[in-house]
Design a protein around this motif. Sequence first.
Motif, PDB file in Angstrom:
ATOM      1  N   VAL A  80     -22.716  -1.219  46.397  1.00  0.00           N
ATOM      2  CA  VAL A  80     -22.569  -1.383  47.816  1.00  0.00           C
ATOM      3  C   VAL A  80     -21.428  -0.815  48.297  1.00  0.00           C
ATOM      4  O   VAL A  80     -21.375   0.191  49.314  1.00  0.00           O
ATOM      5  CB  VAL A  80     -22.173  -3.016  48.178  1.00  0.00           C
ATOM      6  CG1 VAL A  80     -21.931  -3.289  49.523  1.00  0.00           C
ATOM      7  CG2 VAL A  80     -23.286  -3.817  47.780  1.00  0.00           C
ATOM      8  N   ARG A  81     -20.168  -0.731  47.656  1.00  0.00           N
ATOM      9  CA  ARG A  81     -19.170  -0.048  48.017  1.00  0.00           C
ATOM     10  C   ARG A  81     -19.123   1.465  48.050  1.00  0.00           C
ATOM     11  O   ARG A  81     -18.666   2.287  48.980  1.00  0.00           O
ATOM     12  CB  ARG A  81     -17.861  -0.511  47.115  1.00  0.00           C
ATOM     13  CG  ARG A  81     -16.811   0.436  47.242  1.00  0.00           C
ATOM     14  CD  ARG A  81     -15.405   0.119  46.470  1.00  0.00           C
ATOM     15  NE  ARG A  81     -14.348   1.094  46.318  1.00  0.00           N
ATOM     16  CZ  ARG A  81     -13.881   1.312  45.257  1.00  0.00           C
ATOM     17  NH1 ARG A  81     -13.983   0.696  44.101  1.00  0.00           N
ATOM     18  NH2 ARG A  81     -12.657   2.254  45.538  1.00  0.00           N
ATOM     19  N   TRP A  82     -19.974   2.099  47.120  1.00  0.00           N
ATOM     20  CA  TRP A  82     -20.038   3.463  47.143  1.00  0.00           C
ATOM     21  C   TRP A  82     -21.192   3.954  48.094  1.00  0.00           C
ATOM     22  O   TRP A  82     -20.999   5.208  48.401  1.00  0.00           O
ATOM     23  CB  TRP A  82     -20.841   3.875  45.408  1.00  0.00           C
ATOM     24  CG  TRP A  82     -20.869   5.216  45.261  1.00  0.00           C
ATOM     25  CD1 TRP A  82     -21.822   5.938  44.455  1.00  0.00           C
ATOM     26  CD2 TRP A  82     -19.940   6.265  45.587  1.00  0.00           C
ATOM     27  NE1 TRP A  82     -21.784   7.083  44.330  1.00  0.00           N
ATOM     28  CE2 TRP A  82     -20.609   7.488  44.934  1.00  0.00           C
ATOM     29  CE3 TRP A  82     -18.888   6.505  46.176  1.00  0.00           C
ATOM     30  CZ2 TRP A  82     -20.085   8.635  45.106  1.00  0.00           C
ATOM     31  CZ3 TRP A  82     -18.339   7.599  46.358  1.00  0.00           C
ATOM     32  CH2 TRP A  82     -18.826   9.103  45.840  1.00  0.00           C
ATOM     33  N   ILE A  83     -22.070   3.054  48.196  1.00  0.00           N
ATOM     34  CA  ILE A  83     -23.019   3.435  49.439  1.00  0.00           C
ATOM     35  C   ILE A  83     -22.341   3.680  50.584  1.00  0.00           C
ATOM     36  O   ILE A  83     -22.312   4.405  51.661  1.00  0.00           O
ATOM     37  CB  ILE A  83     -24.194   2.426  49.523  1.00  0.00           C
ATOM     38  CG1 ILE A  83     -25.135   2.457  48.267  1.00  0.00           C
ATOM     39  CG2 ILE A  83     -24.863   2.527  50.818  1.00  0.00           C
ATOM     40  CD1 ILE A  83     -25.951   1.181  48.161  1.00  0.00           C
ATOM     41  N   VAL A  84     -21.249   2.547  50.843  1.00  0.00           N
ATOM     42  CA  VAL A  84     -20.520   2.481  52.029  1.00  0.00           C
ATOM     43  C   VAL A  84     -19.576   3.684  52.251  1.00  0.00           C
ATOM     44  O   VAL A  84     -19.405   4.535  53.343  1.00  0.00           O
ATOM     45  CB  VAL A  84     -19.713   1.293  52.285  1.00  0.00           C
ATOM     46  CG1 VAL A  84     -18.738   1.365  53.683  1.00  0.00           C
ATOM     47  CG2 VAL A  84     -20.689   0.242  52.554  1.00  0.00           C
ATOM     48  N   LEU A  85     -18.954   4.180  51.091  1.00  0.00           N
ATOM     49  CA  LEU A  85     -18.167   5.402  50.964  1.00  0.00           C
ATOM     50  C   LEU A  85     -18.778   6.512  51.483  1.00  0.00           C
ATOM     51  O   LEU A  85     -18.388   7.446  52.239  1.00  0.00           O
ATOM     52  CB  LEU A  85     -17.485   5.411  49.514  1.00  0.00           C
ATOM     53  CG  LEU A  85     -16.203   4.652  49.360  1.00  0.00           C
ATOM     54  CD1 LEU A  85     -15.957   4.663  47.913  1.00  0.00           C
ATOM     55  CD2 LEU A  85     -15.011   4.705  50.316  1.00  0.00           C
TER      56      LEU A  85
END
Lengths: 337, 124
Positions: free
Chosen positions: A291-296
């Motif tokens: 999730v975090r990597w997608i948002v980044l």
Amino acid sequence: MSIQAPAVPAEILARLEGAVRRRFGNAATVANISVATLGGSNRTLLFDLVDGTARRRLVFRQETYRLPYSPFIEPHLQYQLLTLAARHEVPVPAPIFEFTPEDELDRGYVVARVDGETLPRRLLTDPRFTVARANFPAEAGVILARLHRIPLVEAAFLADTPESRDPIAAQLERLDHYGEAHPAVELAVRWLVRHAPAGQRRCLLHGDFRTGNLMMDEQGIRALLDWECAHLGDPMEEFGWLCLRSWRFGMLDRPAGGMCAREPLYAAYAAASGQAVDAQAVHWWEVFGFVRWIVLNVMQAHGHWTGARRSPAFAACGRNTCLIEYDLLMTLLGRYR
Amino acid sequence: MSQNQPGLPDILREVRAFIDAVTPVVPEQDRYHAMCCSYLLAVAERELTLGAAAEAEMQAARETLSEVSGIPCANETELANCLREGKLDTHWEAALQSVLLQVVAHVKVSKPTHLDSVHQERVP
């Protein structure tokens, strides 16, 4: 778009020399300046600090772009962290000085240059790094144990960052700012909320511990770089991030950063820290990590298509988000481990 | 509006081939961006040729989910909102399968080789 390496404005070089003289005396100079071309929101230069016959290779990092809803901590806090980590024997580039208003260099700092390699493709495939890869589980386990053992009170300056307060809410707040719908993210967040691990510990986290942020030589890890994602949280988050499929760089059968299997890393950490690694919690944090990597990546693409910060690499980030979403969903389904 | 030959996919393919050919000899600091440019041109070419079919696949996946759950989600934004609000929590497995199919459709345009073999298109 120029095909040449970006030139360093003359006033920046003059101010750097002023900053050096302010700290090391009027005889000190800077020489052999080169621009580091890989990086994000910073101007990064390598230079020699020349003081009489002494010469030392240093790294200048100056913030050049401030993101709205930034996931990155400000340079002053990064410098504080480097100092803190060094004091607790976590290998980092030695902090030299941070900019003050007299330097007229805005926000940033100077650290010592550490020789070695960071490129994942080389670290993971070049035979020169065979020994370094073999040493990785033991070294990474010890380094992470030392980091996570740093008393929380000494890292209290990070307690109020969005990631420290509520990492899931931080991702959703950022995603809402970029105005893109990502059903895969929403689905994963529902799963995260319903399956949150109990009894989470809290400690200082590097926040971006992965191949690519480790300076390594042929024997092993020399320094832990890029502290802008540091925050307070569950140490299992660190393993979830490191073992993300995206950070295996094609070495899919070596989940820990493309370097090794999970078990030797977990065992080394447990031996060094006295704390077992909870594999289920690591899985939860892997889902969170996606999730975090997608948002980044959405963030990088947003900077590109809004015109704030354009480049082919940032444009590619936008089209790469679906690849990460695919890996996330296959992991949720249990088809990827 | 029709244009003369070559068509857009052909133009994109030709430009990409040139970039791929010169990438090894451009200055090292530009090589990564050259590779990104090649990647983006391939995405553009696939979007031109496959984009409509991918859109139809995504729409079909959303319609199936709407039928199963009884909750209408006409587009990605509505689906994301429904998920955020927990409206599909009791149909989570169906939502997962539907979103996966939609993401597969996206990946077919961005980088089809990224797909697991189970989602790869079978070459006739």
